[in-house]
Enzyme design. Structure first.
Site, mmCIF file in Angstrom:
data_model
loop_
_atom_site.group_PDB
_atom_site.id
_atom_site.type_symbol
_atom_site.label_atom_id
_atom_site.label_comp_id
_atom_site.label_asym_id
_atom_site.label_seq_id
_atom_site.Cartn_x
_atom_site.Cartn_y
_atom_site.Cartn_z
ATOM 1 N N ASP A 1 10.759 -27.766 -11.149
ATOM 2 C CA ASP A 1 11.487 -27.886 -9.887
ATOM 3 C C ASP A 1 10.477 -28.202 -8.790
ATOM 4 O O ASP A 1 9.454 -28.811 -9.052
ATOM 5 C CB ASP A 1 12.277 -26.606 -9.596
ATOM 6 C CG ASP A 1 13.546 -26.884 -8.792
ATOM 7 O OD1 ASP A 1 13.418 -27.319 -7.631
ATOM 8 O OD2 ASP A 1 14.659 -26.670 -9.310
ATOM 9 N N GLY B 1 7.805 -32.448 -11.810
ATOM 10 C CA GLY B 1 8.658 -31.529 -11.068
ATOM 11 C C GLY B 1 9.478 -32.302 -10.057
ATOM 12 O O GLY B 1 9.783 -33.481 -10.247
ATOM 13 N N HIS B 2 9.829 -31.643 -8.961
ATOM 14 C CA HIS B 2 10.682 -32.260 -7.949
ATOM 15 C C HIS B 2 9.939 -32.530 -6.648
ATOM 16 O O HIS B 2 10.569 -32.813 -5.633
ATOM 17 C CB HIS B 2 11.899 -31.371 -7.670
ATOM 18 C CG HIS B 2 12.845 -31.274 -8.831
ATOM 19 N ND1 HIS B 2 13.974 -30.477 -8.817
ATOM 20 C CD2 HIS B 2 12.836 -31.874 -10.043
ATOM 21 C CE1 HIS B 2 14.609 -30.587 -9.974
ATOM 22 N NE2 HIS B 2 13.926 -31.431 -10.735
ATOM 23 N N GLY B 3 8.632 -32.396 -6.637
ATOM 24 C CA GLY B 3 7.867 -32.715 -5.447
ATOM 25 C C GLY B 3 7.764 -31.559 -4.474
ATOM 26 O O GLY B 3 7.908 -30.386 -4.836
#
Length: 447
Positions: A255, A277-279
């Site tokens: 995430d 992940g999501h940055g």
């Protein structure tokens, strides 16, 4: 007659001589006494023997180190060592020493159940993890009488360092497929003057670190890992936290590497390697029509690779408040799907309806952001509220190229107002100029 004059004279001489001798003797005695007294005062007194410590304090040696094994911890990875850790914590917390170190020694694995370590404490505490800490292995091993919402909580602590060369293993594999939200690994709540340094943390059931209501936090040189597909395993999540520094760390998870929630300001993120992940995200904000306020955020000198997003601001419709004073600077990206994104229509389902209110997004700077993007999405996306557009977006030295092929995709803008200080790749021709009247009329003073 002659003898009558001589006798008184002789008597006077004898008397004077006697007086002089007595005074001389007295002076000599007084001088010796003064010298002797001065000599005694220069001697270093012998130190008093140290008092024998009470039985319940003899774990603390001269250097202020409390080894959890001396409180009964076994460290075999199977025995429940929760009670021993609580005893070590209470002893350190109540100690009047300026600094107390709780040592988790190298070469041992300590099993700890859901626990709250409470302050305030007398002095500064150092939890030095050189070995391994771990929770029970999955929900079936979790004690029935314990909360499943959190594992290790540090509550109302002023002055603490969590550091060491060891590992915190969240053992989250058996939690990830559950429909309910599993516990967060490590949470600091209503605490201040905190340092987290040097540790490795892996496989949390959900957030690896969470900071709520904290102030003056410094995270330095930590290494967080979890599989790319592990759900909601944010590396570091912060809410209502001020004066936060996250430096020189590596975060690879499923995430957000760092997620910044409502009530945060003065956050500095520097030299982070993020991905997969999501940055790095601000938000989501404004869910369930809530008010959210975030300001003075800096993300700089960082590397983001193979993530769904690069630097993102996400808000729900229907919220209120503002995001302002944010700078993303000197960031290199590799194969990032959405390198630069503002999404004021954030929604986890397809059932979200349009609403008129929104969290205001303004004064956002993007400078020196370069690298490659995944061609499935445009490299820049500014999707701003119909009623409360984004304003004062500033872009300079942006160079984003497709990771595959030669076609450079156009950025996307919706109700986004701002300026280009330099030419960008790809060109951003969709930004609007000026400030719309709807924003001038929007009240963000509540933040």
């Amino acid at each position: 007659m002659k003898h009558s004059h001589i006798l008184p004279l002789a008597f006077c001489i004898f008397f004077l001589t006697l007086v002089i001798l007595v005074q001389a003797r007295h002076h000599s005695h007084h001088t010796k006494h003064k010298h002797s007294h001065s000599h005694k005062s220069c001697k270093t007194p012998k130190p008093a023997p140290p008092p024998s410590p009470p039985h319940n304090e003899n774990y603390n040696n001269a250097s202020g180190i409390l080894d959890v094994r001396k409180f009964g911890a076994i460290g075999d990875g199977e025995t429940d060592d929760t009670g021993s850790f609580k005893m070590a914590w209470d002893s350190a917390c109540q100690s009047e020493s300026a600094v107390n170190v709780i040592l988790v020694p190298q070469g041992f694995s300590f099993l700890i159940q859901s626990t709250i370590f409470t302050g305030p404490c007398q002095g500064v505490l150092v939890l030095k993890v050189d070995g391994t800490l771990m929770p029970p292995d999955g929900p079936e091993s979790w004690p029935k009488n314990n909360s499943r919402h959190q594992w290790l909580v540090f509550y109302r602590i002023n002055g603490m360092s969590l550091e060491g060369s060891g590992l915190i293993d969240g053992r989250g594999e058996k939690w990830w497929d559950l429909p309910c939200k599993p516990h967060k690994a490590i949470r600091f709540f209503m605490s201040s003057n905190l340092t987290v340094q040097g540790l490795r943390i892996k496989n949390s059931p959900q957030f690896h670190f969470r900071f709520d209501g904290c102030k003056n936090v410094h995270i330095e040189s930590i290494y967080i890992t979890a599989p790319k597909l592990s759900p909601n395993t944010d590396g570091i999540h912060i809410e209502n936290t001020n004066d936060m520094k996250i430096y020189n760390s590596v975060i690879s998870n499923g995430d957000d590497c760092v997620s910044i929630g409502s009530g945060c300001n003065d956050v500095d993120i520097k030299n982070i390697t993020c991905g997969p992940g999501h940055g790095i995200s601000i938000g989501s904000l404004g869910n369930h029509n809530s008010r959210a306020c975030v300001s003075n955020i800096m993300v700089r000198d960082s590397f983001i690779k193979v993530t769904d997003n690069g630097v993102r601001i996400k808000t729900w419709q229907g919220g209120s408040g503002s995001v302002s004073g944010v700078t993303f600077s000197n960031i290199h990206m590799v194969s990032v799907r959405n390198p630069i994104i503002i999404d004021q229509f954030y929604c986890l389902t397809k059932e979200c309806t349009n609403k008129t209110s929104a969290v205001s997004v303004s004064n956002i700077i993007y400078t020196n952001i370069k690298g490659t993007y995944d061609i499935r999405s445009p490299p820049m996306r500014f999707a701003c509220s119909d009623s409360v557009p984004c304003t004062n977006l500033t872009l300079s030295d942006i160079e984003l190229l497709p990771s595959q092929g030669d076609i450079v995709h156009d950025p996307f803008c919706w109700n986004a107002y701002g300026d280009l200080e330099t030419l960008t790749i790809p060109p951003v021709s969709c930004l609007l100029e000026g400030t719309p009247q709807s924003v001038l009329d929007y009240d963000i003073t509540r933040c």
